[in-house]
Design a protein around this motif. Sequence first.
Motif, PDB file in Angstrom:
ATOM      1  N   ARG A  85       0.852  -1.327  -0.148  1.00 21.46           N
ATOM      2  CA  ARG A  85      -0.068   0.056  -0.022  1.00 21.46           C
ATOM      3  C   ARG A  85       1.100   1.102  -0.060  1.00 21.46           C
ATOM      4  O   ARG A  85       1.983   1.323   0.341  1.00 21.46           O
ATOM      5  N   PRO A  86       0.400   2.401  -0.390  1.00 21.87           N
ATOM      6  CA  PRO A  86       1.083   3.458  -0.545  1.00 21.87           C
ATOM      7  C   PRO A  86       1.366   4.084   1.205  1.00 21.87           C
ATOM      8  O   PRO A  86       0.683   3.555   2.003  1.00 21.87           O
ATOM      9  N   ALA A  87       2.069   5.201   1.316  1.00 24.61           N
ATOM     10  CA  ALA A  87       2.382   5.814   2.430  1.00 24.61           C
ATOM     11  C   ALA A  87       0.992   6.161   3.104  1.00 24.61           C
ATOM     12  O   ALA A  87       0.805   6.053   4.408  1.00 24.61           O
ATOM     13  N   SER A  88       0.323   6.864   2.358  1.00 21.05           N
ATOM     14  CA  SER A  88      -1.130   7.217   2.672  1.00 21.05           C
ATOM     15  C   SER A  88      -2.143   6.751   2.142  1.00 21.05           C
ATOM     16  O   SER A  88      -2.809   7.364   0.993  1.00 21.05           O
ATOM     17  N   PRO A  89      -2.837   5.518   2.349  1.00 21.39           N
ATOM     18  CA  PRO A  89      -3.632   4.871   1.383  1.00 21.39           C
ATOM     19  C   PRO A  89      -5.031   5.345   1.589  1.00 21.39           C
ATOM     20  O   PRO A  89      -5.417   6.087   2.671  1.00 21.39           O
ATOM     21  N   ALA A  90      -5.830   5.281   0.756  1.00 16.73           N
ATOM     22  CA  ALA A  90      -7.496   5.432   0.830  1.00 16.73           C
ATOM     23  C   ALA A  90      -7.947   4.508   1.786  1.00 16.73           C
ATOM     24  O   ALA A  90      -7.309   3.387   2.344  1.00 16.73           O
ATOM     25  N   MET A  91      -9.234   4.976   2.309  1.00 15.13           N
ATOM     26  CA  MET A  91      -9.800   3.909   3.267  1.00 15.13           C
ATOM     27  C   MET A  91     -11.359   3.770   2.804  1.00 15.13           C
ATOM     28  O   MET A  91     -12.051   4.570   2.464  1.00 15.13           O
ATOM     29  N   VAL A  92     -11.838   2.711   2.793  1.00 13.87           N
ATOM     30  CA  VAL A  92     -13.023   2.528   2.339  1.00 13.87           C
ATOM     31  C   VAL A  92     -13.971   1.641   3.607  1.00 13.87           C
ATOM     32  O   VAL A  92     -13.314   0.771   4.337  1.00 13.87           O
ATOM     33  N   VAL A  93     -15.052   2.281   4.409  1.00 18.75           N
ATOM     34  CA  VAL A  93     -15.667   1.843   5.131  1.00 18.75           C
ATOM     35  C   VAL A  93     -16.771   0.926   4.448  1.00 18.75           C
ATOM     36  O   VAL A  93     -17.742   1.579   3.740  1.00 18.75           O
ATOM     37  N   ALA A  94     -16.718  -0.511   4.843  1.00 17.21           N
ATOM     38  CA  ALA A  94     -17.630  -1.512   3.888  1.00 17.21           C
ATOM     39  C   ALA A  94     -18.629  -2.209   5.167  1.00 17.21           C
ATOM     40  O   ALA A  94     -18.120  -2.690   6.103  1.00 17.21           O
ATOM     41  N   MET A  95     -19.857  -1.973   4.780  1.00 14.81           N
ATOM     42  CA  MET A  95     -20.755  -2.202   5.759  1.00 14.81           C
ATOM     43  C   MET A  95     -21.886  -3.071   5.477  1.00 14.81           C
ATOM     44  O   MET A  95     -22.470  -3.071   4.164  1.00 14.81           O
ATOM     45  N   HIS A  96     -22.241  -4.018   6.221  1.00 18.68           N
ATOM     46  CA  HIS A  96     -22.987  -5.464   5.881  1.00 18.68           C
ATOM     47  C   HIS A  96     -24.523  -4.986   5.992  1.00 18.68           C
ATOM     48  O   HIS A  96     -24.832  -3.761   6.585  1.00 18.68           O
ATOM     49  N   GLY A  97     -25.264  -5.814   5.650  1.00 19.55           N
ATOM     50  CA  GLY A  97     -26.549  -5.955   5.879  1.00 19.55           C
ATOM     51  C   GLY A  97     -27.164  -6.359   6.983  1.00 19.55           C
ATOM     52  O   GLY A  97     -26.418  -6.870   7.941  1.00 19.55           O
ATOM     53  N   CYS A  98     -28.519  -6.195   7.342  1.00 21.29           N
ATOM     54  CA  CYS A  98     -29.050  -6.663   8.647  1.00 21.29           C
ATOM     55  C   CYS A  98     -28.752  -8.239   8.711  1.00 21.29           C
ATOM     56  O   CYS A  98     -28.844  -8.808   7.739  1.00 21.29           O
ATOM     57  N   GLY A  99     -28.544  -8.609  10.040  1.00 26.55           N
ATOM     58  CA  GLY A  99     -28.176  -9.744  10.416  1.00 26.55           C
ATOM     59  C   GLY A  99     -26.921 -10.318  10.139  1.00 26.55           C
ATOM     60  O   GLY A  99     -26.542 -11.528  10.150  1.00 26.55           O
ATOM     61  N   GLY A 100     -26.250  -9.635   9.629  1.00 24.99           N
ATOM     62  CA  GLY A 100     -24.938  -9.813   9.057  1.00 24.99           C
ATOM     63  C   GLY A 100     -23.661  -9.420  10.116  1.00 24.99           C
ATOM     64  O   GLY A 100     -24.083  -8.924  11.222  1.00 24.99           O
ATOM     65  N   SER A 101     -22.493  -9.208   9.472  1.00 26.47           N
ATOM     66  CA  SER A 101     -21.292  -8.844  10.423  1.00 26.47           C
ATOM     67  C   SER A 101     -20.111  -8.283   9.755  1.00 26.47           C
ATOM     68  O   SER A 101     -20.329  -8.527   8.329  1.00 26.47           O
ATOM     69  N   GLY A 102     -19.292  -7.450  10.086  1.00 27.96           N
ATOM     70  CA  GLY A 102     -18.030  -7.132   9.552  1.00 27.96           C
ATOM     71  C   GLY A 102     -17.389  -8.129   8.737  1.00 27.96           C
ATOM     72  O   GLY A 102     -17.039  -8.369   7.517  1.00 27.96           O
ATOM     73  N   PRO A 103     -16.890  -9.170   9.566  1.00 28.19           N
ATOM     74  CA  PRO A 103     -16.349 -10.387   8.922  1.00 28.19           C
ATOM     75  C   PRO A 103     -16.871 -11.112   7.888  1.00 28.19           C
ATOM     76  O   PRO A 103     -16.509 -11.512   7.160  1.00 28.19           O
TER      77      PRO A 103
END
Length: 419
Positions: A54-72
Amino acid sequence: MTARRSTFTALVTLLTFAGILVAPQASAASLVEVTAFGDNPGGMRMHVYVPDSRPASPAMVVAMHGCGGSGPGFYSGSEFASLADRHGFIVIYPSAQQEAGFGKCFDTWSDAAKRRGGGSDPVSIVSMVTYAQQRYGGDPGRVFATGSSSGGMMTNEMLALYPDVFKAGAAFMGVPFGCFANAADYPPGASRCTGNGGANRTPQQWGDLVRQAYPGYTGTRPRMQLWHGTADTLVPYSLLREEIEQWTDVFGLSQTPTSTDTPRAGWNRSRYGDEVEAYSIQGAGHSLPSSGMAAAALEFFGITGTPDPDPPVPGTCSVKPTVNAWNNGLTASLAITNNGTATINMWSLAFTLASGQTITSGWNATYAPSTGQVTARNAGYNGTIPPGRSVDIGFQATHTGNAAAPSSFVLNSTACSTG
């Protein structure tokens, strides 16, 4: 390597006994949980994926699940982590903890969640972003939000409340910001927001809700990409129109698109200037994002270049159909095999039904439409097909005398052999 691991383990143990907090480190191809990331009024859990390259200052993406789901679960069931390996950005996977009657969902209904700095999940998510900036050197000028269903709703939420934090968003199967009146209004079936016609407001009314979320804000607004399946009945397809009205009004744009195109079969895109674009996915139910859509979101964010409009599935595939017929009914089982050398993620299988056949129910996939050329899309639990492995799906159908097996199988964009 063993000696290094032993030394590291001993150091962690020593620091722990000394009462020093050791922040978790993300390693190659691993998802790491962060347990102390800052202010967390939503009581949320945070996982982060940080690619080695990755570069020194990488972009960040917040990725969010649906109901009943989880981050993993969203990490495993979407393409963002594999794309992070390729393009060098950080992915933050929040896990919602708010019970909404049918699983844990992101809070987009409470008064606190609809006010900037009001508390609940939005404040927790901003804390995660701040943590990733400080811990991993994430670029504060390249922060993006995306999510599916409840996560798509929260994407609208975050861009409305924190336009100074997020540069763009991609909402899959979401609703406009401010759509839900309260917690009782949230569950599908009982909601005025997701009920037929219940969310019909004027563009200015929708836009005012965004402007009131952060009164006095005069800075640049984050760009918005919107996705919805035309056959979605859980979060009705009509809500895509309401989202378009909200964000075009925020940007002062016309309700008439400046351009329309079909970048991929079944993907009808409407663009409103450079700030808003909307995808209508023909025949898709409540099953987004599917293959290639994460890459399209990253291109919209500016993280990547223009994606291949029809990216090929690595390797080859085969489908073995088995049909059992009676009178005017039949069942068909389809064994989909990945004969290639790379894992297939988030698959869709297109095929053609024999004339006079109509699907009435199915298993291990969603099917639309019910006649003619049908597309089966993976369920939440079988979206990955490793090399040399198979996935079994099937359906029940009626027929008018022709009980032939389906034909012309295409997995994502690759034609499959039969047998």
